[in-house]
Scaffold this active site. Structure first.
Site, PDB file in Angstrom:
ATOM      1  N   LYS A  40       4.120  25.865 -15.986  1.00 42.54           N
ATOM      2  CA  LYS A  40       4.814  24.609 -16.293  1.00 42.54           C
ATOM      3  C   LYS A  40       4.660  23.634 -15.126  1.00 42.54           C
ATOM      4  CE  LYS A  40       9.232  26.382 -14.569  1.00 42.54           C
ATOM      5  NZ  LYS A  40      10.668  26.533 -14.814  1.00 42.54           N
ATOM      6  N   ARG A 134      22.776  27.404 -18.078  1.00 37.06           N
ATOM      7  CA  ARG A 134      21.940  26.360 -18.686  1.00 37.06           C
ATOM      8  C   ARG A 134      21.807  26.677 -20.174  1.00 37.06           C
ATOM      9  NH1 ARG A 134      16.737  25.914 -14.716  1.00 37.06           N
ATOM     10  NH2 ARG A 134      16.292  27.833 -15.868  1.00 37.06           N
ATOM     11  N   HIS A 164      17.690  34.508 -17.529  1.00 36.72           N
ATOM     12  CA  HIS A 164      17.163  33.973 -16.269  1.00 36.72           C
ATOM     13  C   HIS A 164      18.222  34.122 -15.193  1.00 36.72           C
ATOM     14  CE1 HIS A 164      14.343  31.749 -13.852  1.00 36.72           C
ATOM     15  NE2 HIS A 164      15.231  30.840 -13.534  1.00 36.72           N
ATOM     16  N   ARG A 217       7.907  36.982 -15.634  1.00 37.49           N
ATOM     17  CA  ARG A 217       7.485  35.585 -15.630  1.00 37.49           C
ATOM     18  C   ARG A 217       7.179  35.223 -14.181  1.00 37.49           C
ATOM     19  NH1 ARG A 217      12.359  35.902 -18.475  1.00 37.49           N
ATOM     20  NH2 ARG A 217      13.436  34.762 -16.806  1.00 37.49           N
ATOM     21  N   TYR A 263       6.905  -0.998   6.634  1.00 36.11           N
ATOM     22  CA  TYR A 263       8.052  -1.754   6.139  1.00 36.11           C
ATOM     23  C   TYR A 263       9.281  -1.561   7.021  1.00 36.11           C
ATOM     24  CZ  TYR A 263       5.489  -2.510   1.783  1.00 36.11           C
ATOM     25  OH  TYR A 263       4.559  -2.898   0.853  1.00 36.11           O
ATOM     26  N   CYS A 309       4.693   4.348   2.768  1.00 32.87           N
ATOM     27  CA  CYS A 309       4.479   3.304   1.756  1.00 32.87           C
ATOM     28  C   CYS A 309       4.061   3.950   0.433  1.00 32.87           C
ATOM     29  CB  CYS A 309       3.406   2.336   2.232  1.00 32.87           C
ATOM     30  SG  CYS A 309       3.718   1.602   3.841  1.00 32.87           S
ATOM     31  N   MET A 310       3.943   3.139  -0.590  1.00 31.75           N
ATOM     32  CA  MET A 310       3.557   3.673  -1.896  1.00 31.75           C
ATOM     33  C   MET A 310       2.193   4.365  -1.851  1.00 31.75           C
ATOM     34  SD  MET A 310       3.160   1.741  -5.578  1.00 31.75           S
ATOM     35  CE  MET A 310       4.871   1.233  -5.660  1.00 31.75           C
ATOM     36  N   ASP A 311       1.245   3.796  -1.100  1.00 31.10           N
ATOM     37  CA  ASP A 311      -0.127   4.284  -1.135  1.00 31.10           C
ATOM     38  C   ASP A 311      -0.685   4.652   0.244  1.00 31.10           C
ATOM     39  OD1 ASP A 311      -0.287   3.385  -3.973  1.00 31.10           O
ATOM     40  OD2 ASP A 311      -0.155   1.421  -3.016  1.00 31.10           O
TER      41      ASP A 311
END
Length: 368
Positions: A40, A134, A164, A217, A263, A309-311
């Site tokens: 997953k 859950r 679980h 699992r 920034y 930063c983002m990139d």
């Protein structure tokens, strides 16, 4: 998401490490206990399709995913006849899609069964909430009623029952034992034992006996990562991490005293120093909290300075380096290693989150 094949930032996944982790665990299991590879969340950031191929080569007998779409992706990639179990919730309106693709679903509410009548045989696994809180039913009477309702529907097959554990990755086992006892109590109330009775995640499969069960699992430890720092020294064999994260220097400059970077100008040079820009940022999964974390350059640890930063990120250099020089964010460079556990400790989180956050914008390259 667009994958950045034309940017010098990449993940390497060592398939040999995944195979070794699976095979070392198989050696410890009773002969009749299958390994199901948990793939997953894009195989915990490692890449669902290639990891699934590797796990199957290593002897995994099936796969566990979180959502139906992940199961369908495996079928579309050629895993036509392999066992696949969806661990999360699936909508009633999608049961026929699951049945047509021979995908096993988790059921965890009695009312979910009302009106469910698949046009083809649908395999289901009954989830017991033994203490995780859950998904899952909590009473033996409800389990018995659900078993009876499934039995009456000719197109529903109770293939499995499972639970679980909430604390399997802790050394103190009293809550684990309570959960196990509750699971067995509810299981004993069923009229027929399903084909698969399974409880163990990575931690439980490594630390607890699997006698009497049919499958495990195998998730985080398939990727060579410890289920928790607490149990790291108690594991029965050394896990081999599969993931490494690399980038390259794209720009180098010399700062003068008083110059700031990134920034908010949160980092200001107090003397002349060399810095480098790397083409990776929080859009790739290196969240802003990585500021200050140390990465590897030519076998030395160097810090990320200023805000992520983002990139892009900026690192402080011990001296001038050339553009194109490789930087290791997770992995080994000469005698030094930075692990996902190191990143998790710095970020005050867990290694699962470190690798799962790595986005599909970063290309995965598979070695060995």
């Amino acid at each position: 998401m667009v994958t950045g094949w034309h940017r010098p930032t990449w993940i390497e996944v060592d398939c040999a490490a995944i195979r070794e982790n699976i095979q070392n665990e198989q050696k410890r299991l009773p002969e009749n206990v299958a390994v199901w590879a948990v793939v997953k969340a894009n195989a915990y950031g490692h890449g669902i399709i290639e990891v699934a191929k590797t796990a199957k080569e290593a002897g995994a007998k099936g796969f566990c995913v979180a959502i139906l779409d992940e199961a369908l992706a495996l079928r579309e990639a050629g895993f036509k006849d392999d066992f696949i179990l969806v661990l999360g919730a699936t909508r009633k309106e999608d049961v026929n899609l699951a049945a047509r693709n021979d995908i096993s679903l988790t059921i965890f509410r009695e009312d979910w069964l009302a009106g469910v009548d698949p046009e083809l045989p649908l395999k289901v696994h009954l989830k017991i909430d033994s203490g995780m809180g859950r998904l899952g039913i909590r009473e033996a009477e409800e389990a018995a009623r659900m078993e009876a309702e499934i039995t009456q529907n000719t197109n529903l097959i109770l293939e499995g029952v499972y639970t679980h554990f909430a604390t399997a990755d802790q050394l103190e086992t009293s809550y684990f034992e309570q959960q196990l006892a509750k699971f067995h109590s509810i299981l004993s109330g069923l009229k027929a034992r399903p084909t698969y009775v399974h409880t163990a995640n990575s931690a439980a499969s490594l630390l607890q006996s699997q006698v009497g069960f049919d499958a495990i699992r195998f998730g985080i430890s398939m990727y060579g990562l410890t289920p928790s720092i607490e149990v790291k020294t108690s594991l029965p064999f050394k896990l081999k991490p599969a993931l490494a994260l690399y980038t390259e220097i794209v720009h180098v400059k010399e700062l003068s005293p008083g110059d700031s970077v990134s920034y908010g100008a949160t980092y200001t040079a107090t003397e002349k120093e060399w810095v480098a820009t790397l083409p990776i940022g929080y859009a790739d999964g290196l969240i802003r909290h990585y500021s200050g974390f140390q990465v590897l350059l030519a076998g030395k640890k160097v810090p990320i300075i200023g805000r992520v930063c983002m990139d892009q990120i900026i690192i402080k250099l011990p001296y001038k380096f050339q553009t194109g020089t490789k930087v290791t964010i997770i992995g080994t460079d000469q005698e030094k290693t930075v692990t996902a556990d190191d990143a998790a400790e710095y970020l005050d989180t867990i290694n699962y989150e470190v690798t799962c956050m790595l986005t599909e914008r970063i290309p995965r390259k598979y070695i060995n």
